[in-house]
Enzyme design. Sequence first.
Site, PDB file in Angstrom:
ATOM      1  N   GLY A  33       1.612 -10.537 -11.852  1.00 55.44           N
ATOM      2  CA  GLY A  33       0.877 -10.220 -10.637  1.00 55.44           C
ATOM      3  C   GLY A  33      -0.320  -9.315 -10.895  1.00 55.44           C
ATOM      4  O   GLY A  33      -1.342  -9.419 -10.216  1.00 55.44           O
ATOM      5  N   CYS A  73      10.190  -9.083 -23.982  1.00 54.74           N
ATOM      6  CA  CYS A  73      10.366 -10.531 -24.151  1.00 54.74           C
ATOM      7  C   CYS A  73      11.259 -10.953 -25.306  1.00 54.74           C
ATOM      8  O   CYS A  73      12.131 -11.807 -25.128  1.00 54.74           O
ATOM      9  CB  CYS A  73       9.005 -11.190 -24.344  1.00 54.74           C
ATOM     10  SG  CYS A  73       8.044 -11.204 -22.842  1.00 54.74           S
ATOM     11  N   PHE A 133       1.518 -16.112 -22.215  1.00 57.93           N
ATOM     12  CA  PHE A 133       1.674 -15.704 -23.622  1.00 57.93           C
ATOM     13  C   PHE A 133       1.021 -14.366 -23.939  1.00 57.93           C
ATOM     14  O   PHE A 133       0.948 -13.981 -25.100  1.00 57.93           O
ATOM     15  CB  PHE A 133       1.079 -16.777 -24.549  1.00 57.93           C
ATOM     16  CG  PHE A 133       1.829 -18.080 -24.533  1.00 57.93           C
ATOM     17  CD1 PHE A 133       3.082 -18.171 -25.137  1.00 57.93           C
ATOM     18  CD2 PHE A 133       1.309 -19.197 -23.914  1.00 57.93           C
ATOM     19  CE1 PHE A 133       3.791 -19.369 -25.131  1.00 57.93           C
ATOM     20  CE2 PHE A 133       2.007 -20.402 -23.905  1.00 57.93           C
ATOM     21  CZ  PHE A 133       3.253 -20.493 -24.525  1.00 57.93           C
TER      22      PHE A 133
HETATM   23  C1  UDX Z   1       5.222 -10.802 -27.089  1.00 61.24           C
HETATM   24  C2  UDX Z   1       4.424 -12.045 -27.489  1.00 61.24           C
HETATM   25  O1  UDX Z   1       3.493 -11.701 -28.520  1.00 61.24           O
HETATM   26  C3  UDX Z   1       3.704 -12.634 -26.298  1.00 61.24           C
HETATM   27  O2  UDX Z   1       3.053 -13.842 -26.650  1.00 61.24           O
HETATM   28  C4  UDX Z   1       4.695 -12.889 -25.187  1.00 61.24           C
HETATM   29  O3  UDX Z   1       4.041 -13.357 -24.034  1.00 61.24           O
HETATM   30  C5  UDX Z   1       5.485 -11.635 -24.864  1.00 61.24           C
HETATM   31  O4  UDX Z   1       6.107 -11.119 -26.037  1.00 61.24           O
HETATM   32  P1  UDX Z   1       4.688  -8.218 -26.683  1.00 61.24           P
HETATM   33  O5  UDX Z   1       6.153  -8.035 -26.480  1.00 61.24           O
HETATM   34  O6  UDX Z   1       3.773  -7.599 -25.699  1.00 61.24           O
HETATM   35  O7  UDX Z   1       4.313  -9.783 -26.695  1.00 61.24           O
HETATM   36  O8  UDX Z   1       4.300  -7.602 -28.102  1.00 61.24           O
HETATM   37  P2  UDX Z   1       3.972  -8.094 -29.587  1.00 61.24           P
HETATM   38  O9  UDX Z   1       2.657  -7.560 -29.966  1.00 61.24           O
HETATM   39  O10 UDX Z   1       4.176  -9.531 -29.749  1.00 61.24           O
HETATM   40  O11 UDX Z   1       5.030  -7.282 -30.430  1.00 61.24           O
HETATM   41  C6  UDX Z   1       6.436  -7.407 -30.242  1.00 61.24           C
HETATM   42  C7  UDX Z   1       7.210  -6.472 -31.128  1.00 61.24           C
HETATM   43  O12 UDX Z   1       7.177  -6.886 -32.489  1.00 61.24           O
HETATM   44  C8  UDX Z   1       6.680  -5.038 -31.127  1.00 61.24           C
HETATM   45  O13 UDX Z   1       7.788  -4.166 -31.081  1.00 61.24           O
HETATM   46  C9  UDX Z   1       5.930  -4.931 -32.440  1.00 61.24           C
HETATM   47  O14 UDX Z   1       5.862  -3.601 -32.912  1.00 61.24           O
HETATM   48  C10 UDX Z   1       6.770  -5.818 -33.328  1.00 61.24           C
HETATM   49  N1  UDX Z   1       6.014  -6.384 -34.464  1.00 61.24           N
HETATM   50  C11 UDX Z   1       4.982  -7.242 -34.248  1.00 61.24           C
HETATM   51  C12 UDX Z   1       6.363  -6.057 -35.776  1.00 61.24           C
HETATM   52  O15 UDX Z   1       7.289  -5.256 -36.000  1.00 61.24           O
HETATM   53  N2  UDX Z   1       5.670  -6.611 -36.801  1.00 61.24           N
HETATM   54  C13 UDX Z   1       4.646  -7.468 -36.623  1.00 61.24           C
HETATM   55  O16 UDX Z   1       4.070  -7.931 -37.619  1.00 61.24           O
HETATM   56  C14 UDX Z   1       4.280  -7.800 -35.299  1.00 61.24           C
END
Ligand code: UDX
Length: 452
Positions: A14, A276, A158
């Site tokens: 939203g 997520c 996404f």
């Molecule tokens: C994720 C997806 O990227 C996104 O497409 C979806 O819509 C929602 O979920 P988000 O949860 O906002 O997004 O964060 P993201 O940047 O993807 O990171 C997720 C987790 O993975 C974080 O805790 C991040 O620190 C961790 N991470 C990410 C790692 O530990 N290593 C990495 O290389 C990348």
Amino acid sequence: MNKDIVCIGAGYIGGPTMAVIAKMNPSRNVWVVDINAARIDAWNSENLPIYEPGLDEVVREVRGRNLFFSTDIEGCIRKCDVIFVGVNTPTKMFGRGAGRASDLQFWEATARNIAKWAESDKIVIEKSTLPVRTAAAMSAILNTHSSLKFTVLSNPEFLAEGTAIRDLLAPDRVLIGGPSDDAGAAAVRELVDIYAGEGDRWVPRERILTTNVWSAELTKLAANAMLAQRVSSVNALSQLCEATGANISEVARVMGADSRIGSKFLKAGPGFGGSCFKKDVLNLVYLCESFGLRDAAAYWNQVIAMNDSQQRRIVERLFHALFNTIANKKIAIFGFAFKADTGDTRETPSGAVVRMLHEEHARLAITDPKALNNAARDLADLDGIELVEDPYAAATEADAVIVMTDWKQYPGLDWKRIYDSMRKPALVFDTRNCLDAADLRKTGFNVLSIGR
Ligand code: UDX
């Protein structure tokens, strides 16, 4: 005439998503409605309920022009022909599928309200992440008692937190799943036009991918599960690097140079958090189980188990480095948000580590530039936890600093000053590998990193 839009649910969908839809479609009115009046008031105030770089500017541009926040759900359903549903679908905590399946009661209640109040045909768009075949169930509820036609599309979001506005303005792809009958095809065209933006100034049409509804629903779970799996895989490798003297950053850099693997999402750390990944992987596990696919379910379950292991291992390594006793030692936690540039603390690795350290009777001081309010709420059941804005104050007299979130200000802190204020021997555990370990060692710190 362009059809007006309403989004039910004033959260991430939203807020940022609708603000960008309104920005790129200036001649459509976009309403965002929610039963939570406090949340709507916040969206109408100077203090938006979500922190997201660039969000304030977009909201300032469109709010009151063609974006409106309201609690009048019934009125907005009546006057809008395009209805996005972005209500939350938390993990179900009771009954069948407890702890894994999605709780769909908000979604179903919303569908029933749409059926009750609508006076004309509607396009209903699932934007919340939902298990496969939810759209079919919703379509059944909507189309049972009415002479009106409701066309249900799946349009998963996404965006990643912290980069939401950038992701929305220039997405890798937009996914629209729709039925193949005439009404379905027309609804898909309507939504493609919204994402192409007025004058085709938004998402290039070749990046707007269309599939059937079930594929779209599954793709969202699949994409998040693959990303989570990459994080767990690299973290599993980081444990082996620690045991053998290899360096995970080097291993990841060279692996990532293979174009089939790719360099993104290969950063070892404290494990994934956020709203997520865990939820979606658990959902996938539940789906596999309900179709009798036990091996597939066990495979995806292991992605979560590995994530938990990474957090337990951080505490174990700290325990050994602090001479096998943590009780009464002061430990400063740098970062509580699940990643940088967000105040969001859902499933944050920092929370899991804090709870384990609290069980060991550590004295904890937590600092974070954006997440202390959420930390206060999340940790309300734990006593004796200090929450401080100032990282220098958090570290004073501490035995160890653990960097849990890769906030960009942390490498720039005066680490000599931090060292001088700590009890000796002073330890830094950099679970994000974002500090210069050699420099810290020169200052006098004992240093632990991930995967080296
Ligand atoms: C994720 C997806 O990227 C996104 O497409 C979806 O819509 C929602 O979920 P988000 O949860 O906002 O997004 O964060 P993201 O940047 O993807 O990171 C997720 C987790 O993975 C974080 O805790 C991040 O620190 C961790 N991470 C990410 C790692 O530990 N290593 C990495 O290389 C990348």
